[in-house]
Design an enzyme around this catalytic site. Structure first.
Site, PDB file in Angstrom:
ATOM      1  N   GLU A  69     -65.927 -36.786 -11.926  1.00 37.03           N
ATOM      2  CA  GLU A  69     -65.844 -35.372 -12.613  1.00 37.03           C
ATOM      3  C   GLU A  69     -65.314 -35.270 -13.882  1.00 37.03           C
ATOM      4  O   GLU A  69     -64.258 -35.366 -14.205  1.00 37.03           O
ATOM      5  CB  GLU A  69     -65.232 -34.375 -11.595  1.00 37.03           C
ATOM      6  N   GLY A 129     -66.301 -26.237 -14.230  1.00 35.57           N
ATOM      7  CA  GLY A 129     -66.030 -24.886 -14.358  1.00 35.57           C
ATOM      8  C   GLY A 129     -66.747 -24.390 -15.844  1.00 35.57           C
ATOM      9  O   GLY A 129     -66.138 -23.350 -16.313  1.00 35.57           O
ATOM     10  N   GLY A 166     -67.896 -26.962  -7.425  1.00 32.80           N
ATOM     11  CA  GLY A 166     -66.777 -25.932  -7.311  1.00 32.80           C
ATOM     12  C   GLY A 166     -67.578 -24.469  -7.280  1.00 32.80           C
ATOM     13  O   GLY A 166     -68.014 -24.049  -6.123  1.00 32.80           O
ATOM     14  N   GLY A 167     -67.892 -23.950  -8.430  1.00 34.09           N
ATOM     15  CA  GLY A 167     -68.232 -22.556  -8.488  1.00 34.09           C
ATOM     16  C   GLY A 167     -69.303 -22.243  -7.614  1.00 34.09           C
ATOM     17  O   GLY A 167     -69.468 -21.212  -7.049  1.00 34.09           O
ATOM     18  N   GLU A 188     -57.642 -30.601 -11.589  1.00 34.81           N
ATOM     19  CA  GLU A 188     -56.604 -29.528 -11.510  1.00 34.81           C
ATOM     20  C   GLU A 188     -55.392 -29.862 -11.197  1.00 34.81           C
ATOM     21  O   GLU A 188     -54.475 -29.309 -11.399  1.00 34.81           O
ATOM     22  CB  GLU A 188     -57.480 -28.339 -10.906  1.00 34.81           C
ATOM     23  N   ASN A 224     -65.954 -27.339  -3.069  1.00 38.45           N
ATOM     24  CA  ASN A 224     -64.401 -27.400  -3.207  1.00 38.45           C
ATOM     25  C   ASN A 224     -64.364 -25.536  -3.446  1.00 38.45           C
ATOM     26  O   ASN A 224     -64.725 -25.212  -4.752  1.00 38.45           O
ATOM     27  CB  ASN A 224     -64.052 -28.022  -4.243  1.00 38.45           C
ATOM     28  N   HIS A 259     -57.952 -34.288  -7.582  1.00 37.40           N
ATOM     29  CA  HIS A 259     -58.608 -33.432  -8.179  1.00 37.40           C
ATOM     30  C   HIS A 259     -58.150 -33.178  -9.625  1.00 37.40           C
ATOM     31  O   HIS A 259     -56.838 -32.958  -9.756  1.00 37.40           O
ATOM     32  CB  HIS A 259     -59.138 -32.025  -7.753  1.00 37.40           C
ATOM     33  N   SER A 274     -69.826 -28.597 -12.940  1.00 36.05           N
ATOM     34  CA  SER A 274     -71.025 -27.406 -13.068  1.00 36.05           C
ATOM     35  C   SER A 274     -72.453 -27.663 -12.591  1.00 36.05           C
ATOM     36  O   SER A 274     -73.327 -27.450 -13.115  1.00 36.05           O
ATOM     37  CB  SER A 274     -71.105 -27.493 -14.763  1.00 36.05           C
ATOM     38  N   LYS A 305     -61.654 -24.213  -4.017  1.00 37.20           N
ATOM     39  CA  LYS A 305     -60.498 -24.052  -4.759  1.00 37.20           C
ATOM     40  C   LYS A 305     -59.710 -22.908  -4.406  1.00 37.20           C
ATOM     41  O   LYS A 305     -59.453 -22.635  -2.954  1.00 37.20           O
ATOM     42  CB  LYS A 305     -60.923 -23.784  -6.348  1.00 37.20           C
TER      43      LYS A 305
HETATM   44  C1  PEP Z   1     -64.769 -28.959  -9.125  1.00 39.14           C
HETATM   45  O1  PEP Z   1     -64.087 -28.016  -8.720  1.00 39.14           O
HETATM   46  O2  PEP Z   1     -64.754 -30.287  -8.527  1.00 39.14           O
HETATM   47  C2  PEP Z   1     -66.118 -28.567  -9.862  1.00 39.14           C
HETATM   48  C3  PEP Z   1     -66.684 -29.559 -10.048  1.00 39.14           C
HETATM   49  O3  PEP Z   1     -66.312 -27.271 -10.386  1.00 39.14           O
HETATM   50  P1  PEP Z   1     -67.467 -26.542 -10.980  1.00 39.14           P
HETATM   51  O4  PEP Z   1     -68.587 -27.148  -9.821  1.00 39.14           O
HETATM   52  O5  PEP Z   1     -67.180 -25.032 -10.826  1.00 39.14           O
HETATM   53  O6  PEP Z   1     -67.849 -27.002 -12.264  1.00 39.14           O
END
Ligand code: PEP
Length: 252
Positions: free
Chosen positions: A166, A172, A234-235, A96, A9, A94, A213, A11
């Site tokens: 999640e 994040g 994500g990151g 967010e 993702n 999601h 994460s 983002k």
């Molecule tokens: C996400 O955006 O779904 C996510 C899990 O982000 P991160 O891996 O950065 O925690």
């Protein structure tokens, strides 16, 4: 056997030129792992160019959101058919989007129905907040999210759905859950909730990912768990060698 699944993702990151360059950096490494279903979810603006870049590579493309209506006066929104023009997948609900754009279990349900109706593979996100986690409400929250989010979904197509568990406190933050804790949520709460809706045979076939994460260093801890079928990343999905290592770690 549930095929392992890893989605990145991105983002709200990467211009079209940057996205295209990131795909170039990822492609060889990702193509070398066909045993894992791997999907990239860039911003809408890059979907068209990336769909051409990823054609016939085996690497999937997903959007990060969609609206449930087919067309109309919804300024700033993207219709399911517009996503379908370029993508095979779409992230829905999601945390967010739930936190900043007022998405709810009800809108998740509408989006899920719209995605499935077009044959898009939905990646539906669920998970508890830090305070819900700290007060022992995780099970109750994820069960409610499954019950309402997956309401009135035809059992015959339910196995297309990918669920991403999640925990919001892990997204994040660099504070991932542990493999064992995440597995327990999937085993004790999420899969039983899916079984209540669709029966246990169908629930056994639905892939459930962990997200929050995930890095190359901790991915294996999650993928070794019996119920975890992959990750929503994500990151770390913006770092080519890191993301490729995560996908490699998901090999069965
Ligand atoms: C996400 O955006 O779904 C996510 C899990 O982000 P991160 O891996 O950065 O925690």
């Amino acid at each position: 056997m549930r095929k392992p699944f890893v989605a990145g993702n991105w983002k709200m990151n990467k211009t079209v030129a940057q996205a295209s360059m990131l795909v170039q950096e990822l492609l060889l490494g990702l193509q070398a792992v066909p045993e894992v279903e791997r999907v990239l979810c860039p911003p809408f603006t890059s979907l068209m160019i990336l769909s051409a870049q990823l054609a016939n590579t085996g690497v999937g493309l997903g959007a990060q959101n969609l609206h449930w209506e087919a067309s109309g006066a919804y300024t700033g929104e993207i219709a399911p058919q517009m996503v379908k023009e370029f993508c095979g997948y779409v992230i829905i609900g999601h945390s967010e989007r739930r936190a900043f754009f007022a998405e709810s279990d009800e809108t998740v349900n509408k989006k899920l129905k719209a995605a499935l109706a077009l044959g898009l593979i939905p990646i539906v996100c669920i998970g508890e907040t830090l305070s819900e986690y700290e007060t022992g409400k995780t099970g109750e929250v994820v069960k409610r999210q499954v019950l309402l989010g997956f309401k009135e979904i035809d059992t015959a197509i339910a196995s297309q759905i990918v669920v991403a568990y999640e925990p919001i406190w892990a997204i994040g933050t660099g504070k991932a859950s542990t493999g064992e804790d995440a597995n327990a949520v999937l085993k004790d709460h999420i899969r039983p909730a899916l079984a209540n809706l669709f029966g246990s045979a169908v629930a056994q076939g639905i892939r459930i990912l962990y997200g929050g994460s995930v890095t190359a260093a901790n991915a294996e801890e999650f993928f070794h768990q019996s119920e975890v079928d992959g990750a929503l990343v994500g990151g770390a999905s913006l770092k080519p060698s890191e993301f490729i290592k995560i996908v490699e770690a998901a090999r069965p």
